[in-house]
Motif scaffolding. Structure first.
Motif, mmCIF file in Angstrom:
data_model
loop_
_atom_site.group_PDB
_atom_site.id
_atom_site.type_symbol
_atom_site.label_atom_id
_atom_site.label_comp_id
_atom_site.label_asym_id
_atom_site.label_seq_id
_atom_site.Cartn_x
_atom_site.Cartn_y
_atom_site.Cartn_z
ATOM 1 N N ARG A 276 0.851 -1.340 -0.031
ATOM 2 C CA ARG A 276 -0.134 0.142 0.089
ATOM 3 C C ARG A 276 1.118 1.244 0.032
ATOM 4 N NH1 ARG A 276 -2.667 -3.693 3.026
ATOM 5 N NH2 ARG A 276 -5.185 -3.809 2.639
ATOM 6 N N GLU A 277 1.944 1.059 0.747
ATOM 7 C CA GLU A 277 2.956 2.418 1.128
ATOM 8 C C GLU A 277 3.389 2.760 -0.273
ATOM 9 O OE1 GLU A 277 2.598 4.357 3.649
ATOM 10 O OE2 GLU A 277 1.017 2.983 3.939
ATOM 11 N N SER A 278 3.995 1.797 -1.094
ATOM 12 C CA SER A 278 4.805 1.810 -2.196
ATOM 13 C C SER A 278 3.749 2.402 -3.324
ATOM 14 C CB SER A 278 5.562 0.534 -2.836
ATOM 15 O OG SER A 278 4.530 -0.317 -3.333
ATOM 16 N N ALA A 279 2.597 2.100 -3.238
ATOM 17 C CA ALA A 279 1.447 2.304 -4.193
ATOM 18 C C ALA A 279 1.217 3.798 -4.040
ATOM 19 C CB ALA A 279 0.297 1.586 -4.180
ATOM 20 N N LYS A 280 1.076 4.313 -2.613
ATOM 21 C CA LYS A 280 0.852 5.692 -2.519
ATOM 22 C C LYS A 280 1.638 6.718 -2.863
ATOM 23 C CE LYS A 280 -2.339 4.631 1.281
ATOM 24 N NZ LYS A 280 -2.555 4.430 2.942
ATOM 25 N N SER A 281 2.913 6.351 -2.928
ATOM 26 C CA SER A 281 4.123 7.129 -3.361
ATOM 27 C C SER A 281 4.037 7.282 -4.838
ATOM 28 C CB SER A 281 5.286 6.785 -2.782
ATOM 29 O OG SER A 281 5.949 5.627 -3.550
ATOM 30 N N SER A 282 3.633 6.310 -5.577
ATOM 31 C CA SER A 282 3.499 6.239 -6.840
ATOM 32 C C SER A 282 2.368 7.108 -7.288
ATOM 33 C CB SER A 282 3.255 4.771 -7.379
ATOM 34 O OG SER A 282 4.602 4.069 -7.092
ATOM 35 N N PHE A 283 1.453 7.151 -6.552
ATOM 36 C CA PHE A 283 0.094 7.725 -6.900
ATOM 37 C C PHE A 283 0.391 9.515 -6.641
ATOM 38 C CE2 PHE A 283 -2.952 4.712 -4.882
ATOM 39 C CZ PHE A 283 -3.215 3.598 -5.964
ATOM 40 N N THR A 284 1.352 9.769 -5.980
ATOM 41 C CA THR A 284 1.650 10.979 -5.758
ATOM 42 C C THR A 284 2.555 11.505 -7.229
ATOM 43 O OG1 THR A 284 1.922 10.895 -3.455
ATOM 44 C CG2 THR A 284 3.281 12.869 -4.787
ATOM 45 N N ALA A 285 3.415 10.641 -7.469
ATOM 46 C CA ALA A 285 4.354 11.128 -8.782
ATOM 47 C C ALA A 285 3.252 10.871 -10.075
ATOM 48 C CB ALA A 285 5.367 10.007 -8.878
ATOM 49 N N GLU A 286 2.348 10.054 -9.895
ATOM 50 C CA GLU A 286 1.532 9.939 -11.464
ATOM 51 C C GLU A 286 0.639 11.248 -11.618
ATOM 52 O OE1 GLU A 286 -1.150 6.276 -13.268
ATOM 53 O OE2 GLU A 286 -1.171 6.525 -10.901
ATOM 54 N N ARG A 287 0.047 11.638 -10.216
ATOM 55 C CA ARG A 287 -0.883 12.673 -10.460
ATOM 56 C C ARG A 287 -0.220 13.955 -10.727
ATOM 57 N NH1 ARG A 287 -4.307 10.365 -5.254
ATOM 58 N NH2 ARG A 287 -5.056 8.617 -6.349
ATOM 59 N N ILE A 288 1.099 14.188 -10.342
ATOM 60 C CA ILE A 288 2.074 15.425 -10.924
ATOM 61 C C ILE A 288 2.244 15.222 -12.157
ATOM 62 C CG2 ILE A 288 4.285 16.521 -10.565
ATOM 63 C CD1 ILE A 288 4.209 15.801 -7.551
ATOM 64 N N GLY A 289 2.539 14.080 -12.859
ATOM 65 C CA GLY A 289 2.646 13.616 -13.990
ATOM 66 C C GLY A 289 1.364 14.088 -14.920
ATOM 67 N N VAL A 290 -0.012 14.054 -14.210
ATOM 68 C CA VAL A 290 -1.099 14.042 -15.018
ATOM 69 C C VAL A 290 -1.221 15.711 -15.531
ATOM 70 C CG1 VAL A 290 -3.531 14.379 -14.646
ATOM 71 C CG2 VAL A 290 -2.463 12.252 -14.435
ATOM 72 N N ALA A 291 -0.753 16.533 -14.371
ATOM 73 C CA ALA A 291 -0.618 18.009 -14.749
ATOM 74 C C ALA A 291 0.243 18.212 -15.694
ATOM 75 C CB ALA A 291 -0.398 18.645 -13.120
ATOM 76 N N THR A 292 1.359 17.598 -15.934
ATOM 77 C CA THR A 292 2.273 18.030 -17.039
ATOM 78 C C THR A 292 1.864 17.587 -18.274
ATOM 79 O OG1 THR A 292 4.055 17.317 -15.328
ATOM 80 C CG2 THR A 292 4.617 17.831 -17.619
ATOM 81 N N MET A 293 0.916 16.467 -18.411
ATOM 82 C CA MET A 293 0.249 15.944 -19.591
ATOM 83 C C MET A 293 -0.641 16.848 -19.755
ATOM 84 S SD MET A 293 0.346 12.042 -18.386
ATOM 85 C CE MET A 293 -0.594 11.216 -19.669
ATOM 86 N N ALA A 294 -1.422 17.450 -18.742
ATOM 87 C CA ALA A 294 -2.589 18.355 -18.974
ATOM 88 C C ALA A 294 -2.164 19.724 -19.743
ATOM 89 C CB ALA A 294 -3.413 18.737 -17.642
ATOM 90 N N LEU A 295 -1.008 19.896 -19.195
ATOM 91 C CA LEU A 295 -0.161 21.341 -19.911
ATOM 92 C C LEU A 295 0.284 21.168 -21.210
ATOM 93 C CD1 LEU A 295 0.921 24.040 -19.511
ATOM 94 C CD2 LEU A 295 3.466 23.009 -18.680
ATOM 95 N N GLY A 296 0.386 20.060 -21.808
ATOM 96 C CA GLY A 296 0.581 19.894 -23.220
ATOM 97 C C GLY A 296 -0.533 19.809 -23.892
ATOM 98 N N ILE A 297 -1.738 19.288 -23.462
ATOM 99 C CA ILE A 297 -2.869 19.321 -24.317
ATOM 100 C C ILE A 297 -3.449 20.702 -24.450
ATOM 101 C CG2 ILE A 297 -5.420 18.582 -23.949
ATOM 102 C CD1 ILE A 297 -4.087 16.259 -24.775
ATOM 103 N N ILE A 298 -3.161 21.479 -22.964
ATOM 104 C CA ILE A 298 -3.627 22.770 -23.237
ATOM 105 C C ILE A 298 -2.987 23.706 -24.235
ATOM 106 C CG2 ILE A 298 -3.853 25.137 -21.745
ATOM 107 C CD1 ILE A 298 -4.629 23.034 -19.262
ATOM 108 N N GLU A 299 -1.346 23.641 -24.052
ATOM 109 C CA GLU A 299 -0.839 24.371 -24.822
ATOM 110 C C GLU A 299 -1.032 24.007 -26.408
ATOM 111 O OE1 GLU A 299 2.859 25.727 -22.076
ATOM 112 O OE2 GLU A 299 3.156 23.941 -23.335
ATOM 113 N N GLU A 300 -1.282 22.854 -26.505
ATOM 114 C CA GLU A 300 -1.393 22.476 -28.188
ATOM 115 C C GLU A 300 -2.861 23.070 -28.660
ATOM 116 O OE1 GLU A 300 -0.551 20.484 -31.795
ATOM 117 O OE2 GLU A 300 0.418 21.648 -30.105
ATOM 118 N N CYS A 301 -4.041 22.999 -27.789
ATOM 119 C CA CYS A 301 -5.371 23.364 -28.066
ATOM 120 C C CYS A 301 -5.092 25.029 -28.158
ATOM 121 C CB CYS A 301 -6.155 23.191 -26.975
ATOM 122 S SG CYS A 301 -6.805 21.458 -26.755
ATOM 123 N N HIS A 302 -4.486 25.680 -27.344
ATOM 124 C CA HIS A 302 -4.093 27.003 -27.263
ATOM 125 C C HIS A 302 -3.625 27.493 -28.707
ATOM 126 C CE1 HIS A 302 -2.039 30.802 -26.200
ATOM 127 N NE2 HIS A 302 -2.795 30.897 -25.317
#
Length: 425
Positions: A276-302
Motif C-alpha cells: 500500500r505504501e509503495s503504491a501511495k508514493s507512486s500515486f503522488t508522482a503519477e498525479r503530478i505527471g497528469v498535470a504535466t500532460m494536461a499542460l501539453g494538451i492545453i498548450e497545443e489546443c491554445h
C-alpha cells in the motif's frame, strides 16, 4: 518565479522537431494501433541520449549500493534508493519532454510514464540490490516495457479494500491467482509489477459478513512477473474512447508460481510498510505527471485555436475579432498559466527537498485534468464542424484530455484525498 531555463527551451525546440519528423507523420498509424508506441519512444531516447543518461544513472546508483552493502562505501554520495529511474535531477527536462509529447500524442506519454515512472520507480524504491540489477537496466532504457498492475474489475477506486487478486504461500514460493484490468502496457509488457493480497488461510474462503473485513485488511505484497510465465495471460488491447496509441489490457493469473526472488524486497515485512505504501508514493508522482500532460494538451489546443482564429473568416472578417471567440481564447490562456505554474511549483518543491504531499498532488491533478478537458472541448467548439473531424486534431485532443479525469484515480477520489489532507486524516 520559476521559468524554463535556456537549456529547457533548447530541448523544447529539439523535441518539437522530433515530433514533426517522427510523430505527426505517424499519428494515424498510432491512433489505429497499427504502430505500437514503443519503437518511437526508443528512437526518442536514442536521439536525445535519454537511454544513455538513464543507464549511467542507474549504474551509479547500483555501484553505490553495492559498495554500501559490502561495507566499502563511506556513505557520502547517493542513497542507493533513488526514485527517478536513473533520471534524478532532470525534472524540468522531463517536464518539457512530457508536455510537448502530450500535445502531439498523449498515448506515447502514458506508455512511457507507466513503464518508467511507475514500473522502474517501484523496483527502485522497494527492490533488493539483486532485483534492481535484474530489471532496472532494461526498463529505464525502454529496452524492456513495464506495466504496473493494481486496478481490478470490481475494485476500481477502492484499489486495496476491494482487491481480490491474491497469493498464498507454497513452501518457499507463492502461488498467484486473480485478474487485473485497465493496465497500461499490459498487452505487450515484458516486466509486470503486480499487487496482490496475501491469503494466510484464516477466513479467506469463509462465507459471511465477518470474512469481509479480514479480507479487506490483508497485507498487500508486490511481485515482479515477466512475459511468458506459466499461468500468466496478457489480453489483446482494449478499444478505448481516447489514448489510442497507449495499449491497455487485462492480465489473468492462474496458479502462477513465484519464487521469493520475485517478491519486491524479498520479505513480507518491508521497512517502508506493505505494498500500500509503495503504491501511495507512486500515486503522488503519477498525479503530478497528469498535470504535466494536461499542460501539453492545453498548450497545443491554445496554439491551434489562436492560429485558427487568425485564419478562419466569417462575414468577411477573422473569427478572432468576435468577442465570444476571444472569451474562449482568454479562458484557455488563464488555464495555461495556472497549470504551468502548478508544474513549475512542483519542480521547485522537488528541488528544494519539499516534495508535494499526496493531497497536494491530488489537488494538482483535479484542477489540471478538468482545465485540460474544458480547454479541449472549447477548442472543438471553436473549430465548429471542423473540430468534430479527425483531420483538425482537436477531436483527438478532446478524447485524450477526458482520460485525465479518470486516469491516476478518478477526480471524485481526488476530492477525498484533498479533504483528508486538509482535515489531517
Amino acid at each position: 518565479m520559476y521559468e524554463w531555463s535556456e537549456t529547457d527551451l533548447m530541448i523544447r525546440e529539439a523535441v518539437r522537431g522530433f515530433i514533426d519528423k517522427e510523430i505527426r507523420p505517424n499519428l494515424d498509424a498510432l491512433e489505429s494501433g497499427e504502430m505500437p508506441p514503443y519503437p518511437i519512444i526508443r528512437t526518442l531516447f536514442a536521439e536525445f541520449g535519454i537511454d544513455t543518461m538513464a543507464a549511467d544513472g542507474v549504474e551509479k546508483m547500483l555501484a553505490t549500493q553495492r559498495a554500501r552493502e559490502s561495507g566499502t562505501d563511506s556513505g557520502g554520495a547517493g542513497s542507493g534508493s533513488g526514485s527517478g529511474g536513473g533520471l534524478e535531477g532532470q525534472d524540468s527536462l522531463m517536464a518539457v519532454v512530457i508536455s510537448e509529447l502530450s500535445g502531439a500524442c498523449m498515448g506515447l506519454v502514458s506508455a512511457l510514464g507507466v513503464s518508467i515512472g511507475l514500473g522502474a520507480t517501484t523496483i527502485m524504491s522497494r527492490g533488493t540490490l539483486a532485483q534492481k540489477e535484474r530489471w532496472l537496466p532494461g526498463i529505464v532504457t525502454m529496452e524492456k516495457v513495464a506495466a504496473w498492475a493494481i486496478t481490478e474489475p470490481d475494485s476500481g477506486s477502492d484499489a486495496f479494500g476491494g482487491m481480490r487478486t491474491y497469493v498464498r504461500r507454497d513452501g518457499d514460493d507463492y502461488i498467484l491467482n486473480g485478474r487485473k484490468t485497465f493496465i497500461t502496457n499490459g498487452p505487450h509488457a515484458d516486466v509486470l509489477i503486480v499487487y496482490a493480497k496475501l491469503d494466510e488461510g484464516a477466513a479467506a474462503g469463509a462465507d459471511g459478513a465477518d470474512a469481509v473485513p479480514a479480507r479487506r485488511d490483508r497485507k498487500v505484497l508486490t511481485f515482479v512477473l515477466e512475459k511468458g510465465m506459466d499461468g500468466l495471460t496478457q489480453s489483446a488491447p482494449f478499444k478505448k474512447m481516447g489514448l489510442h496509441s497507449s495499449p491497455t489490457g487485462e492480465l489473468f493469473f492462474d496458479d502462477v508460481r513465484l519464487g521469493r526472488d520475485r517478491l519486491l524486497g524479498e520479505t513480507e515485512e518491508h521497512r517502508g510498510g506493505d505494498g500500500r505504501e509503495s503504491a501511495k508514493s507512486s500515486f503522488t508522482a503519477e498525479r503530478i505527471g497528469v498535470a504535466t500532460m494536461a499542460l501539453g494538451i492545453i498548450e497545443e489546443c491554445h496554439r491551434l485555436c489562436v492560429d485558427y482564429s487568425r485564419e478562419r473568416t466569417l462575414w468577411g472578417q477573422e473569427i478572432g475579432r468576435f468577442q465570444l471567440i476571444q472569451l474562449k481564447l482568454a479562458k484557455m490562456e488563464v488555464a495555461r498559466m495556472n497549470v504551468r505554474n502548478m508544474v513549475f511549483n512542483s519542480i521547485e518543491r522537488a528541488r528544494a527537498g519539499k516534495p508535494l504531499s499526496l493531497a497536494e498532488a491530488s489537488a494538482m491533478k483535479l484542477y489540471s485534468s478538468e482545465a485540460a478537458t474544458d480547454v479541449a472541448m472549447d477548442a472543438v467548439q471553436l473549430f465548429g464542424g471542423n473540430g468534430y473531424m479527425a483531420e483538425y486534431r482537436v477531436e483527438q485532443l478532446a478524447r485524450d484530455a477526458k482520460s485525465l479525469m479518470i486516469y491516476a484515480g478518478s477526480n471524485e477520489i481526488q476530492v477525498t484525498h484533498i479533504a483528508k489532507g486538509l482535515l489531517g486524516r
